[in-house]
Design an enzyme around this catalytic site. Structure first.
Site, PDB file in Angstrom:
ATOM      1  N   HIS A 180       0.847  -1.199   0.000  1.00 22.23           N
ATOM      2  CA  HIS A 180       0.000   0.000   0.000  1.00 22.23           C
ATOM      3  C   HIS A 180       0.882   1.250   0.000  1.00 22.23           C
ATOM      4  O   HIS A 180       0.618   2.210  -0.722  1.00 22.23           O
ATOM      5  CB  HIS A 180      -0.882   0.066   1.256  1.00 22.23           C
ATOM      6  CG  HIS A 180      -1.913  -1.009   1.374  1.00 22.23           C
ATOM      7  ND1 HIS A 180      -2.014  -1.830   2.467  1.00 22.23           N
ATOM      8  CD2 HIS A 180      -2.918  -1.385   0.532  1.00 22.23           C
ATOM      9  CE1 HIS A 180      -3.029  -2.664   2.307  1.00 22.23           C
ATOM     10  NE2 HIS A 180      -3.593  -2.419   1.139  1.00 22.23           N
ATOM     11  N   LYS A 210     -17.215  -6.728   8.934  1.00 25.14           N
ATOM     12  CA  LYS A 210     -15.955  -7.432   8.679  1.00 25.14           C
ATOM     13  C   LYS A 210     -15.135  -7.479   9.966  1.00 25.14           C
ATOM     14  O   LYS A 210     -14.874  -6.427  10.573  1.00 25.14           O
ATOM     15  CB  LYS A 210     -15.196  -6.685   7.564  1.00 25.14           C
ATOM     16  CG  LYS A 210     -14.146  -7.532   6.863  1.00 25.14           C
ATOM     17  CD  LYS A 210     -13.632  -6.797   5.618  1.00 25.14           C
ATOM     18  CE  LYS A 210     -12.390  -7.443   5.048  1.00 25.14           C
ATOM     19  NZ  LYS A 210     -11.881  -6.719   3.881  1.00 25.14           N
ATOM     20  N   ARG A 221      -2.502  -6.075  -8.149  1.00 25.63           N
ATOM     21  CA  ARG A 221      -1.343  -6.949  -7.906  1.00 25.63           C
ATOM     22  C   ARG A 221      -1.281  -8.094  -8.905  1.00 25.63           C
ATOM     23  O   ARG A 221      -0.221  -8.563  -9.252  1.00 25.63           O
ATOM     24  CB  ARG A 221      -1.397  -7.509  -6.485  1.00 25.63           C
ATOM     25  CG  ARG A 221      -1.265  -6.444  -5.416  1.00 25.63           C
ATOM     26  CD  ARG A 221      -1.655  -6.981  -4.069  1.00 25.63           C
ATOM     27  NE  ARG A 221      -3.064  -7.391  -4.085  1.00 25.63           N
ATOM     28  CZ  ARG A 221      -3.658  -8.079  -3.128  1.00 25.63           C
ATOM     29  NH1 ARG A 221      -2.977  -8.443  -2.066  1.00 25.63           N
ATOM     30  NH2 ARG A 221      -4.929  -8.393  -3.229  1.00 25.63           N
ATOM     31  N   SER A 264      -2.812  -7.825   3.472  1.00 26.72           N
ATOM     32  CA  SER A 264      -2.993  -7.559   4.898  1.00 26.72           C
ATOM     33  C   SER A 264      -3.313  -8.855   5.640  1.00 26.72           C
ATOM     34  O   SER A 264      -2.817  -9.083   6.745  1.00 26.72           O
ATOM     35  CB  SER A 264      -4.129  -6.559   5.108  1.00 26.72           C
ATOM     36  OG  SER A 264      -3.834  -5.351   4.450  1.00 26.72           O
TER      37      SER A 264
HETATM   38  N1  COA Z   1      -0.492  -3.862  -1.493  1.00 20.59           N
HETATM   39  C1  COA Z   1      -0.808  -4.767  -0.554  1.00 20.59           C
HETATM   40  N2  COA Z   1      -2.024  -5.280  -0.408  1.00 20.59           N
HETATM   41  C2  COA Z   1      -2.973  -4.845  -1.230  1.00 20.59           C
HETATM   42  C3  COA Z   1      -2.727  -3.907  -2.228  1.00 20.59           C
HETATM   43  C4  COA Z   1      -1.409  -3.407  -2.352  1.00 20.59           C
HETATM   44  N3  COA Z   1      -1.077  -2.514  -3.288  1.00 20.59           N
HETATM   45  N4  COA Z   1      -3.866  -3.680  -2.900  1.00 20.59           N
HETATM   46  C5  COA Z   1      -4.799  -4.445  -2.325  1.00 20.59           C
HETATM   47  N5  COA Z   1      -4.256  -5.154  -1.324  1.00 20.59           N
HETATM   48  C6  COA Z   1      -4.917  -6.174  -0.488  1.00 20.59           C
HETATM   49  C7  COA Z   1      -5.325  -5.733   0.864  1.00 20.59           C
HETATM   50  O1  COA Z   1      -4.257  -5.888   1.762  1.00 20.59           O
HETATM   51  C8  COA Z   1      -6.448  -6.711   1.164  1.00 20.59           C
HETATM   52  O2  COA Z   1      -5.901  -7.917   1.568  1.00 20.59           O
HETATM   53  P1  COA Z   1      -6.690  -8.976   2.466  1.00 20.59           P
HETATM   54  O3  COA Z   1      -8.065  -9.109   1.892  1.00 20.59           O
HETATM   55  O4  COA Z   1      -5.865 -10.169   2.328  1.00 20.59           O
HETATM   56  O5  COA Z   1      -6.698  -8.429   3.836  1.00 20.59           O
HETATM   57  C9  COA Z   1      -7.084  -6.927  -0.206  1.00 20.59           C
HETATM   58  O6  COA Z   1      -6.113  -6.538  -1.138  1.00 20.59           O
HETATM   59  C10 COA Z   1      -8.301  -6.121  -0.513  1.00 20.59           C
HETATM   60  O7  COA Z   1      -8.391  -5.077   0.388  1.00 20.59           O
HETATM   61  P2  COA Z   1      -8.697  -3.579   0.106  1.00 20.59           P
HETATM   62  O8  COA Z   1      -7.850  -3.013  -0.940  1.00 20.59           O
HETATM   63  O9  COA Z   1      -8.634  -2.932   1.419  1.00 20.59           O
HETATM   64  O10 COA Z   1     -10.121  -3.670  -0.493  1.00 20.59           O
HETATM   65  P3  COA Z   1     -11.472  -4.055   0.181  1.00 20.59           P
HETATM   66  O11 COA Z   1     -12.027  -5.097  -0.717  1.00 20.59           O
HETATM   67  O12 COA Z   1     -11.381  -4.349   1.624  1.00 20.59           O
HETATM   68  O13 COA Z   1     -12.262  -2.684   0.063  1.00 20.59           O
HETATM   69  C11 COA Z   1     -13.302  -0.847  -1.121  1.00 20.59           C
HETATM   70  C12 COA Z   1     -12.405  -2.067  -1.168  1.00 20.59           C
HETATM   71  C13 COA Z   1     -13.222  -0.119   0.203  1.00 20.59           C
HETATM   72  C14 COA Z   1     -12.805   0.071  -2.207  1.00 20.59           C
HETATM   73  C15 COA Z   1     -14.719  -1.315  -1.429  1.00 20.59           C
HETATM   74  O14 COA Z   1     -15.069  -2.401  -0.629  1.00 20.59           O
HETATM   75  C16 COA Z   1     -15.755  -0.220  -1.247  1.00 20.59           C
HETATM   76  O15 COA Z   1     -15.741   0.769  -1.929  1.00 20.59           O
HETATM   77  N6  COA Z   1     -16.692  -0.405  -0.310  1.00 20.59           N
HETATM   78  C17 COA Z   1     -17.758   0.555  -0.018  1.00 20.59           C
HETATM   79  C18 COA Z   1     -19.088   0.089  -0.581  1.00 20.59           C
HETATM   80  C19 COA Z   1     -19.163   0.415  -2.046  1.00 20.59           C
HETATM   81  O16 COA Z   1     -19.216   1.555  -2.440  1.00 20.59           O
HETATM   82  N7  COA Z   1     -19.145  -0.641  -2.885  1.00 20.59           N
HETATM   83  C20 COA Z   1     -19.096  -0.487  -4.328  1.00 20.59           C
HETATM   84  C21 COA Z   1     -20.444  -0.427  -4.941  1.00 20.59           C
HETATM   85  S1  COA Z   1     -20.948  -2.011  -5.472  1.00 20.59           S
END
Ligand code: COA
Length: 168
Positions: A16, A40, A91, A129
């Site tokens: 990140h 979550k 990724r 993560s």
């Molecule tokens: N480096 C390291 N890890 C990364 C990364 C990077 N560059 N990019 C993504 N990841 C990992 C995270 O560590 C996480 O790992 P884990 O699941 O093993 O813990 C995973 O990828 C995904 O996590 P994250 O990027 O935090 O995404 P998320 O799926 O938790 O949340 C949102 C994504 C917040 C953008 C999305 O859920 C959201 O917008 N929610 C609000 C509701 C909404 O508007 N939905 C869309 C309408 S349908």
């Protein structure tokens, strides 16, 4: 130009941070948006995640970056922030397939909204993560995957005295 980099950040990893450093160099204002999702199960509270990110931002002198939290839809947060640009890191192909769907939903909900994808540095493309959380829970060395600040916090969370019983 102001962009939003959303996620759960439980906790923030060096993958990140790499994306955030690149955004800091590219844009005037970068808002890291931590999703508040009570459903979550998380290791760190929202307050803790925000503090950990803020410490990393300070340490790496990322002057264009701010940390905020949001609940509900990302598009509503984007409207509130007056930004039409979301950034997500990719990724691997699996990330792309998932992200493409969300990006299209978001643009449909908020016409004009763009999602920009930054390719992860290959050095960090396997880091997640959840991987870091699991490794730390077994007392493994997370030094290569998170900042010093997060490493200390994650060992404290796992009752390892902030430094994995002195092993690392
Ligand atoms: N480096 C390291 N890890 C990364 C990364 C990077 N560059 N990019 C993504 N990841 C990992 C995270 O560590 C996480 O790992 P884990 O699941 O093993 O813990 C995973 O990828 C995904 O996590 P994250 O990027 O935090 O995404 P998320 O799926 O938790 O949340 C949102 C994504 C917040 C953008 C999305 O859920 C959201 O917008 N929610 C609000 C509701 C909404 O508007 N939905 C869309 C309408 S349908």
């Amino acid at each position: 130009m102001k962009v939003i980099y959303p996620g759960s950040f439980d906790p923030i990893t060096i993958g990140h941070l790499d994306i955030i450093k690149r955004l800091n160099d590219m844009f005037d204002e970068v808002i890291i948006a931590i999703l508040i999702n009570e459903a979550k199960h998380s290791l760190f509270s929202i307050k803790e995640r925000k503090q950990l990110i803020e410490k990393d931002i300070e340490e790496y002198k990322l002057e264009n970056v701010k940390v905020k939290t949001f609940e509900g839809l990302l598009v509503d947060f984007a409207k509130k922030e007056n930004s039409k640009i979301i950034v997500r890191g990719i990724r691997a192909i699996a990330d792309y397939e998932y992200e493409m769907n969300i990006a299209q939903f978001n643009t449909n909900l908020y016409p004009g909204l763009e999602t920009i994808f930054l390719l992860s540095d290959p050095k960090f493309s396997f880091i997640s993560s959840s991987g870091v959380r699991e490794l730390a829970s077994f007392g493994g060395d997370v030094s290569k995957f998170v900042s010093k600040n997060v490493k200390k916090a994650i060992y404290e969370k796992n009752n390892l005295g902030g430094k994995n019983n002195g092993k690392y």
